[in-house]
Design an enzyme around this catalytic site. Structure first.
Site, short mmCIF file in Angstrom:
data_model
loop_
_atom_site.label_atom_id
_atom_site.label_comp_id
_atom_site.label_asym_id
_atom_site.label_seq_id
_atom_site.Cartn_x
_atom_site.Cartn_y
_atom_site.Cartn_z
N ARG A 14 0.84 -1.21 0.00
CA ARG A 14 0.00 0.00 0.00
C ARG A 14 0.87 1.26 0.00
NH1 ARG A 14 -0.44 4.66 2.69
NH2 ARG A 14 -0.01 3.55 4.64
N ASP A 15 1.52 1.55 1.10
CA ASP A 15 2.34 2.77 1.19
C ASP A 15 3.46 2.71 0.15
OD1 ASP A 15 3.59 5.12 2.08
OD2 ASP A 15 3.31 4.62 4.19
N HIS A 208 5.09 4.53 12.69
CA HIS A 208 5.13 4.41 11.22
C HIS A 208 6.15 5.45 10.74
CE1 HIS A 208 2.89 3.97 7.24
NE2 HIS A 208 3.44 5.16 7.06
N HIS A 210 8.79 7.07 8.24
CA HIS A 210 9.41 7.23 6.92
C HIS A 210 10.87 7.62 7.16
CE1 HIS A 210 6.03 6.75 4.10
NE2 HIS A 210 5.32 6.97 5.18
N CYS A 241 4.30 9.35 0.21
CA CYS A 241 2.90 9.74 0.16
C CYS A 241 2.72 10.71 -1.00
CB CYS A 241 2.49 10.39 1.48
SG CYS A 241 0.80 11.02 1.44
N ASN A 250 9.14 4.15 3.68
CA ASN A 250 9.14 3.73 5.08
C ASN A 250 10.49 3.12 5.40
OD1 ASN A 250 6.18 3.07 3.94
ND2 ASN A 250 6.08 3.72 6.07
P1 HMG Z 1 -13.10 14.44 -2.57
O1 HMG Z 1 -12.69 14.82 -3.95
O2 HMG Z 1 -13.39 15.52 -1.58
O3 HMG Z 1 -14.32 13.42 -2.54
O4 HMG Z 1 -11.97 13.49 -1.99
P2 HMG Z 1 -15.67 13.38 -3.30
O5 HMG Z 1 -16.63 12.71 -2.39
O6 HMG Z 1 -16.01 14.74 -3.86
O7 HMG Z 1 -15.35 12.39 -4.51
C1 HMG Z 1 -14.57 12.71 -5.63
C2 HMG Z 1 -14.66 11.58 -6.62
O8 HMG Z 1 -14.00 10.41 -6.07
C3 HMG Z 1 -16.08 11.13 -6.92
O9 HMG Z 1 -16.09 10.62 -8.23
C4 HMG Z 1 -16.32 10.02 -5.94
O10 HMG Z 1 -17.29 9.10 -6.37
C5 HMG Z 1 -14.95 9.35 -5.92
P3 HMG Z 1 -16.89 11.38 -9.42
O11 HMG Z 1 -18.27 11.56 -8.92
O12 HMG Z 1 -16.15 12.70 -9.55
O13 HMG Z 1 -16.74 10.46 -10.57
N1 HMG Z 1 -14.68 8.69 -4.62
C6 HMG Z 1 -14.31 7.42 -4.50
N2 HMG Z 1 -14.09 6.45 -5.40
C7 HMG Z 1 -13.69 5.25 -4.93
N3 HMG Z 1 -13.50 4.99 -3.61
C8 HMG Z 1 -13.70 5.94 -2.68
C9 HMG Z 1 -14.12 7.21 -3.12
N4 HMG Z 1 -14.41 8.36 -2.47
C10 HMG Z 1 -14.77 9.26 -3.41
N5 HMG Z 1 -13.49 5.67 -1.39
C11 HMG Z 1 -11.31 11.63 -0.62
C12 HMG Z 1 -12.03 12.96 -0.68
C13 HMG Z 1 -11.12 11.26 0.82
C14 HMG Z 1 -12.14 10.58 -1.35
C15 HMG Z 1 -9.93 11.79 -1.33
O14 HMG Z 1 -9.28 12.88 -0.77
C16 HMG Z 1 -9.04 10.57 -1.21
O15 HMG Z 1 -9.33 9.53 -1.78
N6 HMG Z 1 -7.91 10.69 -0.48
C17 HMG Z 1 -6.99 9.61 -0.26
C18 HMG Z 1 -5.58 10.09 -0.39
C19 HMG Z 1 -4.62 8.95 -0.10
O16 HMG Z 1 -4.90 7.80 -0.34
N7 HMG Z 1 -3.43 9.32 0.43
C20 HMG Z 1 -2.41 8.36 0.75
C21 HMG Z 1 -2.74 7.51 1.93
S1 HMG Z 1 -2.43 8.30 3.49
C22 HMG Z 1 -0.73 8.08 3.74
O17 HMG Z 1 -0.02 7.64 2.88
C23 HMG Z 1 -0.16 8.36 5.12
C24 HMG Z 1 0.10 7.07 5.92
O18 HMG Z 1 1.01 6.21 5.25
C25 HMG Z 1 0.66 7.44 7.30
C26 HMG Z 1 1.87 8.35 7.24
O19 HMG Z 1 2.85 8.06 6.51
O20 HMG Z 1 1.82 9.34 7.97
C27 HMG Z 1 -1.21 6.29 6.16
MG MG Z 2 3.12 6.38 5.23
#
Ligand code: HMG
Ligand code: MG
Length: 300
Positions: A14-15, A208, A210, A241, A250
């Site tokens: 994933r990450d 966690h 990095h 990220c 990581n």
């Molecule tokens: P948004 O644009 O505000 O959401 O995003 P929305 O509700 O307006 O939806 C936009 C579009 O996405 C729509 O499609 C939705 O249907 C679709 P359209 O109508 O335009 O065709 N959609 C989805 N599709 C599939 N699955 C879903 C979903 N939700 C909406 N679940 C949202 C808000 C939260 C969805 C967006 O910001 C997002 O997906 N963010 C995720 C970002 C991400 O994955 N970042 C990396 C992971 S976090 C990380 O790496 C940190 C970590 O490792 C810890 C660390 O290192 O600190 C965990």
């Molecule tokens: Mg991370």
């Protein structure tokens, strides 16, 4: 578990992969995860049910989850940001999810398009609904030391968010040094703040780290000293990220295993197999292996 046991949560699929620009074929992801399942790991974070518009690399989430071989005794958590993601996860039989928030307003906005407060309202709904399906939830707090947009973050913000996550039913909170800017003293400051805010002991927390600034292992050592016994890592140091430019991967699982073995701690994970898998996935991705330990072992 005894005090000598350390749990590793492998987040490479994933990450590690979410930041790859070139789409990684689903079969490679599945093969990668299946290999990891044969190493003794107890938890492998396999994909994210996030918006494909935000993270295109995770668009094959359902197919990956359906195709991997699920072994007894191993958790295969997935990231879920909202009810839409949960619905898709439920449809393919996911048993564990992770919700994710941040100790920084700017990062919360950049990563999930909402404020910290809005994210909390969202977690409550998602965790509640997950419970109805018998799904357990892990929480992430990102930017526990620093944020790519806001600079240093406050330990109190992390502690506050972490305690909310535990209160609403997360079984564990993983504390993310997303951009790898932490050093042991800063990590300890965060851990110390957790003690103040919640009565829970360190068994509810994971680190966690990095490794952007090369501090991951010393930070893990700091966590170990303060009682943390769960650490997230990625084979070959994959990762980053998409909403934290410049953040590298990581801590490498190989480096973590070598370190923990040196400290006399048990993980139940097969070091040689992990080195092999790190080499395999680095070759598949056509990228350098970022584990120094793996490079040393492979050079022999
Ligand atoms: P948004 O644009 O505000 O959401 O995003 P929305 O509700 O307006 O939806 C936009 C579009 O996405 C729509 O499609 C939705 O249907 C679709 P359209 O109508 O335009 O065709 N959609 C989805 N599709 C599939 N699955 C879903 C979903 N939700 C909406 N679940 C949202 C808000 C939260 C969805 C967006 O910001 C997002 O997906 N963010 C995720 C970002 C991400 O994955 N970042 C990396 C992971 S976090 C990380 O790496 C940190 C970590 O490792 C810890 C660390 O290192 O600190 C965990
Ligand atoms: Mg991370």
């Amino acid at each position: 578990q005894s005090g000598d046991f350390v749990k590793i949560v492998e987040v490479g699929p994933r990450d590690g992969l979410q930041n790859e620009r070139k789409m990684v074929p689903t079969e490679i992801k599945v093969d990668f995860i299946n290999r990891l399942s044969a190493t003794g790991l107890r938890s492998i974070e396999v994909t994210s049910f996030v918006s494909p518009k935000w993270v295109p690399q995770m668009a094959d989430n359902s197919r990956v989850f359906q195709r991997i071989e699920k072994r007894d005794g191993i958790s295969y958590p997935v990231l879920v940001p909202n009810l839409k993601g949960l619905e898709s996860a439920v449809a393919v039989g996911v048993k564990e999810i992770a919700v994710f928030g941040a100790a920084s307003e700017a990062f919360s906005k950049a990563n999930t398009n909402c404020s910290i407060e809005e994210s909390v309202r969202n977690f409550k709904v998602v965790v509640e609904e997950a419970k109805k399906h018998g799904i357990r939830t892990r929480g992430y707090v990102s930017c526990i030391v620093g944020c790519p947009y806001e600079g240093e973050t406050k330990p109190a913000t992390t502690a506050h968010l972490a305690s909310i996550m535990l209160d609403i039913g997360c079984y564990e909170v993983s504390l993310g040094d997303t951009v790898g800017v932490g050093s042991p003293r800063k990590i300890k400051r965060v851990l110390n703040e957790l003690h103040h805010v919640s009565s829970s002991n360190m068994s509810c927390y994971a680190l966690h780290c990095h490794d952007t600034y090369g501090q991951a292992l010393v930070n893990i050592q700091a966590g170990l000293e303060d009682g943390v016994r769960v650490f997230d890592s990625s084979v070959a140091g994959l990762g980053g990220c998409p909403y934290a430019a410049g953040a590298s991967g990581n801590v490498a699982t190989e480096d973590l295993l070598y370190f923990l073995r040196g400290e006399g701690l048990e993980t139940g994970v097969d070091f040689d197999k992990i080195v092999e898998i790190g080499d395999y996935i680095s070759n598949e991705l056509g990228r350098a292996n970022h584990s120094k330990t793996a490079l040393a072992v492979l050079a022999k």
